[in-house]
Design a protein around this motif. Structure first.
Motif, mmCIF file in Angstrom:
data_model
loop_
_atom_site.group_PDB
_atom_site.id
_atom_site.type_symbol
_atom_site.label_atom_id
_atom_site.label_comp_id
_atom_site.label_asym_id
_atom_site.label_seq_id
_atom_site.Cartn_x
_atom_site.Cartn_y
_atom_site.Cartn_z
ATOM 1 N N LEU A 646 0.822 -1.210 0.000
ATOM 2 C CA LEU A 646 0.000 0.000 0.000
ATOM 3 C C LEU A 646 0.856 1.261 0.000
ATOM 4 O O LEU A 646 0.484 2.281 -0.613
ATOM 5 N N THR A 650 0.493 3.916 -2.812
ATOM 6 C CA THR A 650 0.143 5.293 -2.461
ATOM 7 C C THR A 650 1.140 6.276 -3.069
ATOM 8 O O THR A 650 0.748 7.283 -3.687
ATOM 9 N N SER A 739 -4.636 2.543 2.974
ATOM 10 C CA SER A 739 -5.630 2.230 1.930
ATOM 11 C C SER A 739 -6.417 3.469 1.556
ATOM 12 O O SER A 739 -6.675 3.719 0.373
ATOM 13 N N PHE A 743 -6.362 5.227 -2.006
ATOM 14 C CA PHE A 743 -7.634 5.449 -2.700
ATOM 15 C C PHE A 743 -7.780 6.917 -3.113
ATOM 16 O O PHE A 743 -8.195 7.230 -4.240
ATOM 17 N N LEU A 766 -9.204 -1.261 -4.153
ATOM 18 C CA LEU A 766 -9.194 -0.764 -2.783
ATOM 19 C C LEU A 766 -10.592 -0.840 -2.154
ATOM 20 O O LEU A 766 -10.727 -1.123 -0.950
ATOM 21 N N ASN A 769 -10.966 -4.256 -1.025
ATOM 22 C CA ASN A 769 -10.202 -4.422 0.209
ATOM 23 C C ASN A 769 -11.010 -3.970 1.417
ATOM 24 O O ASN A 769 -11.084 -4.674 2.434
ATOM 25 N N SER A 799 -7.846 -9.013 -0.231
ATOM 26 C CA SER A 799 -7.073 -7.773 -0.254
ATOM 27 C C SER A 799 -5.843 -7.904 -1.151
ATOM 28 O O SER A 799 -5.558 -7.026 -1.997
ATOM 29 N N GLY A 803 -5.476 -6.086 -4.789
ATOM 30 C CA GLY A 803 -4.344 -5.179 -5.022
ATOM 31 C C GLY A 803 -3.509 -5.620 -6.218
ATOM 32 O O GLY A 803 -3.111 -4.802 -7.059
#
Length: 841
Positions: A646, A650, A739, A743, A766, A769, A799, A803
């Motif tokens: 993540l 991100t 997350s 997102f 996401l 998730n 999850s 991803g």
């Protein structure tokens, strides 16, 4: 009178045997006395007692109207017969003649009169109290009798200071066996101690726990009732009603009517009647008058097989009578002896000669005689009691035989003191008509009882022996098929206050008696131990029980095993994910310099794929029995791996948005971001933060294998203790924050150039998730069973898969299926198109 008093007083007591009769001339009666080398005394109830108020200290006369006692007559003749046999024997007391003095103890005063006569010195009417009572020589060496407990207690109390042996044939009270008070007392009838124990065993054998208890006035009945109440209560039997038949009771009088009323109100099927024959007759006459029927009556030995009771009119309608009776024994030749005695007399009622009523050992004014046809019937009860009197005579004779050294063939004829004979009688052990005669330390015989049942099935009343008892220890053997119960179905009557509870139901006592109760089922997790029916016991930690159970069962140990179908599905999915990750890594390595791989992050993609693989490997720890290693790695490895992924996602999304939308606006920040390797720094810091959280979690709130007992009563769930720990919640909250950040950054890049626009796929992954973990925590709040780890694996796998799919699969598709889109020209065209659109807006 104690021995100490005898030593201190050293006086001489003179007693005239006719003091109470006011006469002075005495002579021996041939029926009541027999001269011999050694004398035995016999005390027998030839007439029945008639209690009344006396205002002068006079001995009660025995020849009252209708008072002749045929039962006592048979005992009287049994002693005469026994002594005649012994005197005619060449082996027992050879060349020694036994004599006797027999007395009619028709009342307490007559009993005292006879006992004092026994104590008087031979040929006189005086009792000498000497400094040393052991050298006192009374008229008789031993006493056979008397019959009742009251009479025996009086006689034994008077004779014990002189250690004159008293061998009773019918006095069965427990108190007479206490040697501290009655050191010279013995008996040939079993003690009431054993009778009471047998009665309690009889009640237990048929499950009768709700009974009434009636006794007769006097030591026999009152002490019997007291002992029976005590032992029955100890065995869980409840006494609903208890009463004593007074001496003054008459059939149908107010006292007996009150007793019948309360007996009926008690609602008990079983009534134990521990009574003498005389008062038992009064009681059952009242029972017949009150019309008490359909009950089971338990009889004590004194009236169990007595015709005195069974001959009552309409007594056959009272129900079933069971009883404890002396074992049936016969005195061979006694009946013929009695008949010969009657034939020899050939006389009828006649007035006695002047002063003969005073000279006889029977205190009466008219002599009794009868023909063979008129003589008392020698029934089973009288025969059994006669045998006990007969056995008592033989016990005294065998003691004297040993004392005189007769084993050599000739007896010594030395002077004998009562205490010497007492010592020898206590040691006797001989066979009498195949019956062993022996006394225990209390002076009680070791013979048993018969258990009898009354039988009215034939034309006449009879009884049948349905069982027997032996001791020590007390044991009861009953043939239930021989009993004919009242009622048409011949079933054993019940006598309970409350019916037995169903299995697994405890008894909650209602009211005063523990036999009256309500039935309440045991709660789940408890069971009813049959040793305590009034409280449910908790099961052990490894056990369980449903509601209303009598036992506990071992809990089933459960955990997510490797060989279950759901495990196979999840393991297959996880392995497939690992293979896809590995394949993607190889594909990206092969096309590392292509625009698609470079736009996806280049070498950062391998870090992302590695983190996904690490998180996926942690999921294998959810299968199989939990251990310390699997508990430490499974959640921690997933949380750390997914946090790294993540973090990379991100920063990748943020970097694309920043380049296309903000780099021109804040060129200085963008330049510093690039020069200081901002993306790498963010990934390292973010990953290290999650690593620190995980290490703290595993160190402070270490997940350990645990056995969970609270979730399911019948199961032991093997799991790890990480759930709901602060470290677990912080780690997952951190992943939730990453997350949300990923997102947000992905959503901001929804209008980026097509080749760089990952918003749709990443946003969808996401959201999946979020949904997965919301579903997991919702499930965990309502379900804590065996398959909760499977739900956890499913959420984690969702999850990781979402991803991987949202970020890598579109790029794999372009590399493999649309190589035309994986070119520099296409990417430049896409950027130019984005620039024109931005310029037009």
């Amino acid at each position: 009178m104690s021995l100490l008093a005898a030593h201190l007083v050293s006086l001489q007591l003179s007693l005239s045997c006719c003091w109470a009769l006011s006469c002075h001339n005495t002579e021996s009666s041939p029926d009541f006395s027999l001269p011999g080398d050694y004398l035995l005394a016999g005390l027998f109830p030839l007439h029945s007692d008639c209690p009344g108020v006396r205002r002068r200290p006079m001995v009660t006369l025995c020849d009252r109207p209708n008072s002749f006692n045929g039962h006592g007559y048979h005992l009287f003749q049994a002693m005469r017969f026994g002594i005649e046999e012994i005197n005619n024997s060449t082996t027992l007391l050879p060349n020694v003649t036994l004599g006797y003095q027999l007395y009619d103890v028709c009342s307490e005063s007559a009993n005292v009169y006879a006992t004092l006569n026994v104590l008087s010195t031979l040929g006189t009417h005086h009792i000498e109290i000497q400094a040393d009572p052991s050298h006192y020589s009374p008229a008789a060496l031993a006493v056979i009798g008397p019959d009742t407990t009251n009479h025996a207690a009086t006689a034994a109390a008077l004779l014990s200071p002189f250690l004159v042996p008293v061998i009773s044939y019918e006095a069965s009270s427990v108190m007479l066996g206490v040697k501290r008070y009655y050191p010279s007392f013995l008996r040939t009838i079993p003690s009431d101690k054993y009778q009471v124990e047998i009665m309690v065993l009889l009640l237990q054998r048929f499950g009768w726990v709700w009974i009434s208890l009636v006794g007769s006035d006097g030591d026999y009945g009152q002490l019997g009732v007291q002992a029976l109440e005590e032992q029955a209560t100890q065995q869980g039997i409840c006494i609903a009603f208890k009463d004593i038949i007074p001496f003054s009771a008459q059939p149908g009088n107010e006292r007996m009517q009150s007793m019948m009323y309360h007996l009926d109100r008690a609602r008990t099927t079983v009534v134990v009647v521990f009574s003498s024959r005389q008062l038992a007759r009064v009681f059952f006459e009242s029972v017949v008058l009150a019309k008490l029927t359909a009950k089971v009556w338990i009889a004590s030995e004194d009236w169990a097989i007595s015709r005195h009771i069974s001959s009552l009119p309409r007594i056959w309608g009272i129900g079933t009578v069971l009883g404890v009776a002396i074992q049936q024994k016969l005195v061979p030749g006694l009946k013929e002896f009695e008949e010969a005695y009657v034939r020899a007399k050939k006389a009828a009622h006649r007035p006695c000669s002047r002063d003969s009523w005073c000279s006889s050992n029977q205190l009466c004014r008219e002599c009794q005689a009868f023909t063979v046809q008129q003589m008392p019937t020698l029934g089973a009860f009288s025969m059994s009691s006669a045998y006990n009197a007969y056995r008592a005579v033989y016990a005294a004779a065998h003691g004297l035989h040993q004392l005189l050294g007769c084993a050599s063939g000739a007896c010594s004829r030395d002077r004998v003191y009562p205490w010497q004979l007492l010592e020898q009688i206590r040691k006797v052990n001989f066979l009498l008509h195949e019956d062993t005669v022996i006394f225990n330390d209390n002076g009680d015989p070791l013979s048993g009882y018969d258990i009898i049942a009354w039988d009215w099935s034939g034309p006449k009343w009879t009884f049948r022996v349905i069982g027997s008892s032996t001791w020590p220890p007390v044991q009861l053997d009953i043939n239930k098929t021989k009993i004919r119960w009242h009622g048409e179905d011949n079933q054993v009557p019940e006598s309970v206050c409350s019916s037995n509870c169903l299995e697994g139901h405890q008894r909650v006592v209602v009211g005063f008696y523990h036999c009256c109760f309500e039935c309440v089922p045991c709660e789940a997790g408890t069971f009813l131990n049959k040793s305590d029916l009034h409280s449910c016991q908790p099961c052990g930690k490894e056990e369980w029980a449903p509601e209303g159970s009598e036992s506990c069962f071992l809990r089933t140990v459960v955990f997510l095993t490797w060989h279950e179908p759901i495990s196979w599905v999840l393991l297959a999915a996880n392995t497939l994910l690992l293979l896809l990750v590995a394949g993607t890594a190889g594909l990206f390595a092969w096309h590392l310099d292509t625009p698609v791989v470079r736009s996806a992050g280049g070498r950062l993609c391998f870090f992302m794929l590695g983190s996904l693989a690490g998180g996926s490997c942690g999921l294998y720890g959810f299968f199989g029995e939990p251990t310390l290693a699997t508990c430490l790695l499974r959640q921690g490895l997933f949380a750390l791996g997914f946090a790294i992924f993540l973090s990379c996602l991100t920063i990748r999304s943020f970097q694309l948005v920043f380049i296309f939308k903000f780099s021109a606006k804040v060129p200085t920040f963008y330049q510093a971001w690039v020069q200081n390797h901002g993306p790498r720094l963010f990934v390292v810091i973010s990953s290290m933060a999650q690593l620190l959280i995980c290490v703290t979690w595993l160190a402070v709130w270490t997940p350990l294998p645990t056995r969970e007992y609270q979730r399911f009563p019948q199961l032991v769930v093997l799991d790890c203790t990480e759930a709901n720990s602060p470290g677990f919640m912080v780690a997952f909250a951190y992943n939730g924050l990453l997350s949300v950040s990923a997102f947000a950054c992905s959503y901001l890049g929804k209008d980026l150039p097509e080749n760089y626009n990952e918003a749709k796929c990443v946003t969808f992954s996401l959201l999946l998730n979020f949904v997965s973990w919301i579903g997991f925590f919702t499930t965990a709040s309502v379900y804590q069973g065996k398959y909760l780890p499977a739900v956890n694996v499913l959420a984690a796998l969702s999850s990781l898969s979402s991803g991987f799919s949202g970020y890598f699969l579109p790029k794999c598709y372009v590399i493999l299926c649309r190589p035309d889109l994986n070119s520099t020209e296409h990417f430049q065209a896409s950027i130019q198109d984005y620039t024109r659109r931005c310029g037009s807006t």
